[in-house]
Design a protein around this motif. Sequence first.
Motif, PDB file in Angstrom:
ATOM      1  N   GLU A  59       0.811  -1.222   0.000  1.00  0.00           N
ATOM      2  CA  GLU A  59       0.000   0.000   0.000  1.00  0.00           C
ATOM      3  C   GLU A  59       0.842   1.268   0.000  1.00  0.00           C
ATOM      4  O   GLU A  59       0.332   2.365  -0.250  1.00  0.00           O
ATOM      5  N   ASP A  60       2.133   1.177   0.287  1.00  0.00           N
ATOM      6  CA  ASP A  60       2.999   2.353   0.371  1.00  0.00           C
ATOM      7  C   ASP A  60       3.366   2.877  -1.022  1.00  0.00           C
ATOM      8  O   ASP A  60       3.455   2.113  -1.984  1.00  0.00           O
ATOM      9  N   SER A  61       3.626   4.181  -1.109  1.00  0.00           N
ATOM     10  CA  SER A  61       4.177   4.775  -2.325  1.00  0.00           C
ATOM     11  C   SER A  61       5.702   4.679  -2.274  1.00  0.00           C
ATOM     12  O   SER A  61       6.294   4.596  -1.188  1.00  0.00           O
ATOM     13  N   ILE A  62       6.312   4.706  -3.452  1.00  0.00           N
ATOM     14  CA  ILE A  62       7.771   4.575  -3.535  1.00  0.00           C
ATOM     15  C   ILE A  62       8.305   5.538  -4.589  1.00  0.00           C
ATOM     16  O   ILE A  62       7.795   5.582  -5.710  1.00  0.00           O
ATOM     17  N   LEU A  63       9.344   6.285  -4.245  1.00  0.00           N
ATOM     18  CA  LEU A  63      10.093   7.099  -5.204  1.00  0.00           C
ATOM     19  C   LEU A  63      11.471   6.473  -5.315  1.00  0.00           C
ATOM     20  O   LEU A  63      12.204   6.403  -4.328  1.00  0.00           O
ATOM     21  N   VAL A  64      11.806   6.006  -6.516  1.00  0.00           N
ATOM     22  CA  VAL A  64      13.053   5.258  -6.680  1.00  0.00           C
ATOM     23  C   VAL A  64      13.819   5.791  -7.886  1.00  0.00           C
ATOM     24  O   VAL A  64      13.229   6.310  -8.841  1.00  0.00           O
ATOM     25  N   GLU A  65      15.139   5.667  -7.837  1.00  0.00           N
ATOM     26  CA  GLU A  65      16.042   6.300  -8.793  1.00  0.00           C
ATOM     27  C   GLU A  65      15.701   6.012 -10.248  1.00  0.00           C
ATOM     28  O   GLU A  65      15.537   6.919 -11.052  1.00  0.00           O
ATOM     29  N   ILE A  69       8.385   7.386  -9.649  1.00  0.00           N
ATOM     30  CA  ILE A  69       7.474   7.277  -8.508  1.00  0.00           C
ATOM     31  C   ILE A  69       6.376   6.257  -8.778  1.00  0.00           C
ATOM     32  O   ILE A  69       5.814   6.190  -9.860  1.00  0.00           O
ATOM     33  N   ILE A  70       6.136   5.439  -7.773  1.00  0.00           N
ATOM     34  CA  ILE A  70       5.017   4.503  -7.773  1.00  0.00           C
ATOM     35  C   ILE A  70       4.041   5.060  -6.744  1.00  0.00           C
ATOM     36  O   ILE A  70       4.245   4.935  -5.536  1.00  0.00           O
ATOM     37  N   ASP A  71       3.012   5.734  -7.226  1.00  0.00           N
ATOM     38  CA  ASP A  71       2.124   6.505  -6.358  1.00  0.00           C
ATOM     39  C   ASP A  71       0.871   5.703  -6.029  1.00  0.00           C
ATOM     40  O   ASP A  71       0.012   5.482  -6.882  1.00  0.00           O
ATOM     41  N   ASN A  72       0.772   5.257  -4.781  1.00  0.00           N
ATOM     42  CA  ASN A  72      -0.405   4.544  -4.304  1.00  0.00           C
ATOM     43  C   ASN A  72      -1.321   5.440  -3.476  1.00  0.00           C
ATOM     44  O   ASN A  72      -2.158   4.955  -2.722  1.00  0.00           O
ATOM     45  N   ASN A  73      -1.114   6.770  -3.615  1.00  0.00           N
ATOM     46  CA  ASN A  73      -1.913   7.746  -2.864  1.00  0.00           C
ATOM     47  C   ASN A  73      -1.850   7.464  -1.361  1.00  0.00           C
ATOM     48  O   ASN A  73      -2.846   7.529  -0.650  1.00  0.00           O
ATOM     49  N   SER A  74      -0.637   7.126  -0.921  1.00  0.00           N
ATOM     50  CA  SER A  74      -0.421   6.776   0.474  1.00  0.00           C
ATOM     51  C   SER A  74       0.224   7.940   1.214  1.00  0.00           C
ATOM     52  O   SER A  74       0.951   8.748   0.626  1.00  0.00           O
ATOM     53  N   LYS A  75      -0.008   8.019   2.519  1.00  0.00           N
ATOM     54  CA  LYS A  75       0.672   9.006   3.350  1.00  0.00           C
ATOM     55  C   LYS A  75       2.140   8.636   3.549  1.00  0.00           C
ATOM     56  O   LYS A  75       2.946   9.465   3.951  1.00  0.00           O
ATOM     57  N   ILE A  79      11.726   6.585  -0.193  1.00  0.00           N
ATOM     58  CA  ILE A  79      12.594   7.303  -1.136  1.00  0.00           C
ATOM     59  C   ILE A  79      13.905   6.533  -1.218  1.00  0.00           C
ATOM     60  O   ILE A  79      14.629   6.419  -0.224  1.00  0.00           O
ATOM     61  N   ILE A  80      14.194   5.996  -2.393  1.00  0.00           N
ATOM     62  CA  ILE A  80      15.262   5.001  -2.507  1.00  0.00           C
ATOM     63  C   ILE A  80      16.240   5.324  -3.632  1.00  0.00           C
ATOM     64  O   ILE A  80      15.833   5.632  -4.751  1.00  0.00           O
ATOM     65  N   ASP A  81      17.520   5.251  -3.329  1.00  0.00           N
ATOM     66  CA  ASP A  81      18.563   5.194  -4.352  1.00  0.00           C
ATOM     67  C   ASP A  81      19.301   3.879  -4.136  1.00  0.00           C
ATOM     68  O   ASP A  81      20.047   3.740  -3.162  1.00  0.00           O
ATOM     69  N   PRO A  82      19.095   2.900  -4.997  1.00  0.00           N
ATOM     70  CA  PRO A  82      19.691   1.577  -4.783  1.00  0.00           C
ATOM     71  C   PRO A  82      21.211   1.562  -4.935  1.00  0.00           C
ATOM     72  O   PRO A  82      21.882   0.689  -4.380  1.00  0.00           O
ATOM     73  N   LEU A  83      21.747   2.544  -5.665  1.00  0.00           N
ATOM     74  CA  LEU A  83      23.194   2.654  -5.821  1.00  0.00           C
ATOM     75  C   LEU A  83      23.552   4.126  -5.986  1.00  0.00           C
ATOM     76  O   LEU A  83      23.494   4.679  -7.084  1.00  0.00           O
ATOM     77  N   ASP A  84      23.884   4.760  -4.892  1.00  0.00           N
ATOM     78  CA  ASP A  84      24.311   6.157  -4.931  1.00  0.00           C
ATOM     79  C   ASP A  84      25.831   6.162  -5.039  1.00  0.00           C
ATOM     80  O   ASP A  84      26.532   5.693  -4.132  1.00  0.00           O
ATOM     81  N   GLY A  85      26.306   6.691  -6.156  1.00  0.00           N
ATOM     82  CA  GLY A  85      27.730   6.626  -6.472  1.00  0.00           C
ATOM     83  C   GLY A  85      27.967   5.666  -7.627  1.00  0.00           C
ATOM     84  O   GLY A  85      28.939   4.907  -7.624  1.00  0.00           O
ATOM     85  N   THR A  86      27.091   5.723  -8.619  1.00  0.00           N
ATOM     86  CA  THR A  86      27.172   4.777  -9.737  1.00  0.00           C
ATOM     87  C   THR A  86      28.483   4.909 -10.508  1.00  0.00           C
ATOM     88  O   THR A  86      29.085   3.910 -10.894  1.00  0.00           O
ATOM     89  N   THR A  87      28.934   6.142 -10.719  1.00  0.00           N
ATOM     90  CA  THR A  87      30.202   6.337 -11.434  1.00  0.00           C
ATOM     91  C   THR A  87      31.358   5.718 -10.651  1.00  0.00           C
ATOM     92  O   THR A  87      32.235   5.058 -11.224  1.00  0.00           O
ATOM     93  N   ASN A  88      31.366   5.912  -9.324  1.00  0.00           N
ATOM     94  CA  ASN A  88      32.382   5.266  -8.486  1.00  0.00           C
ATOM     95  C   ASN A  88      32.326   3.752  -8.659  1.00  0.00           C
ATOM     96  O   ASN A  88      33.358   3.092  -8.836  1.00  0.00           O
ATOM     97  N   PHE A  89      31.131   3.207  -8.575  1.00  0.00           N
ATOM     98  CA  PHE A  89      30.935   1.761  -8.704  1.00  0.00           C
ATOM     99  C   PHE A  89      31.465   1.262 -10.044  1.00  0.00           C
ATOM    100  O   PHE A  89      32.193   0.258 -10.108  1.00  0.00           O
ATOM    101  N   ALA A  90      31.117   1.961 -11.112  1.00  0.00           N
ATOM    102  CA  ALA A  90      31.531   1.549 -12.452  1.00  0.00           C
ATOM    103  C   ALA A  90      33.054   1.609 -12.620  1.00  0.00           C
ATOM    104  O   ALA A  90      33.635   0.840 -13.390  1.00  0.00           O
ATOM    105  N   GLN A  91      33.694   2.518 -11.872  1.00  0.00           N
ATOM    106  CA  GLN A  91      35.155   2.657 -11.948  1.00  0.00           C
ATOM    107  C   GLN A  91      35.889   1.703 -11.009  1.00  0.00           C
ATOM    108  O   GLN A  91      37.113   1.625 -11.030  1.00  0.00           O
ATOM    109  N   GLY A  92      35.145   1.009 -10.146  1.00  0.00           N
ATOM    110  CA  GLY A  92      35.775   0.124  -9.173  1.00  0.00           C
ATOM    111  C   GLY A  92      36.223   0.833  -7.915  1.00  0.00           C
ATOM    112  O   GLY A  92      37.045   0.317  -7.153  1.00  0.00           O
TER     113      GLY A  92
END
Length: 204
Positions: A59-65, A69-75, A79-92
Amino acid sequence: MEKRFQYAKQLAKEAGKELLRFFRKNIKIEKKGIIDLVTEADKKAEGYLLGSLFKLYPEDSILVEESGIIDNNSKIKWIIDPLDGTTNFAQGFEMFCVSIGLEFEGEIIFGVVYLPVLDDLYYAFKNQGAYLNGERIFVSQKTDLIDCVIATGFPYSKITNSDNNLKEHNEIILKCRDLRRCGSASVDLVYTARGIWDCYWEKH
């Protein structure tokens, strides 16, 4: 909210394990913009997080990178970033993280940031302080800019947008001990909460 808070910690660590499966491996990398990347690992970690949240809190809404947004009209909105620092990750480079926050009626209630390579779990619940692996952390007590090590970053639009933080960067570097550019906003924020950085700013 407490159950969701504890679940967010668990989710962040599990998603971090998913990222480590791909770290420094030959993975698929795509471009979302001139310099804005998305990797196979971003998508796998996002898929894991979305699937887990849909199962327990449909039932929850989700804002993801990547998915928006997956808006379920929920209170309640995750708020999710599954990989913050993608360029770092890609460079090792080890400075990347999973970032999960929760908003209730427009107010941020808690945040969780997990750095998989270091196995560091940062978290904070509104009005209850900030923690690293169960230990309370505190911001820097420095008061003079010249004594401070400051973190910053640059927007993905830096090539096309003249309001790109270069002017501010060049002014402040002459007024502080030094500047650092980590490449992950969430890492910079928790390092500021921990007092490793004395302060942090970033435009856009």
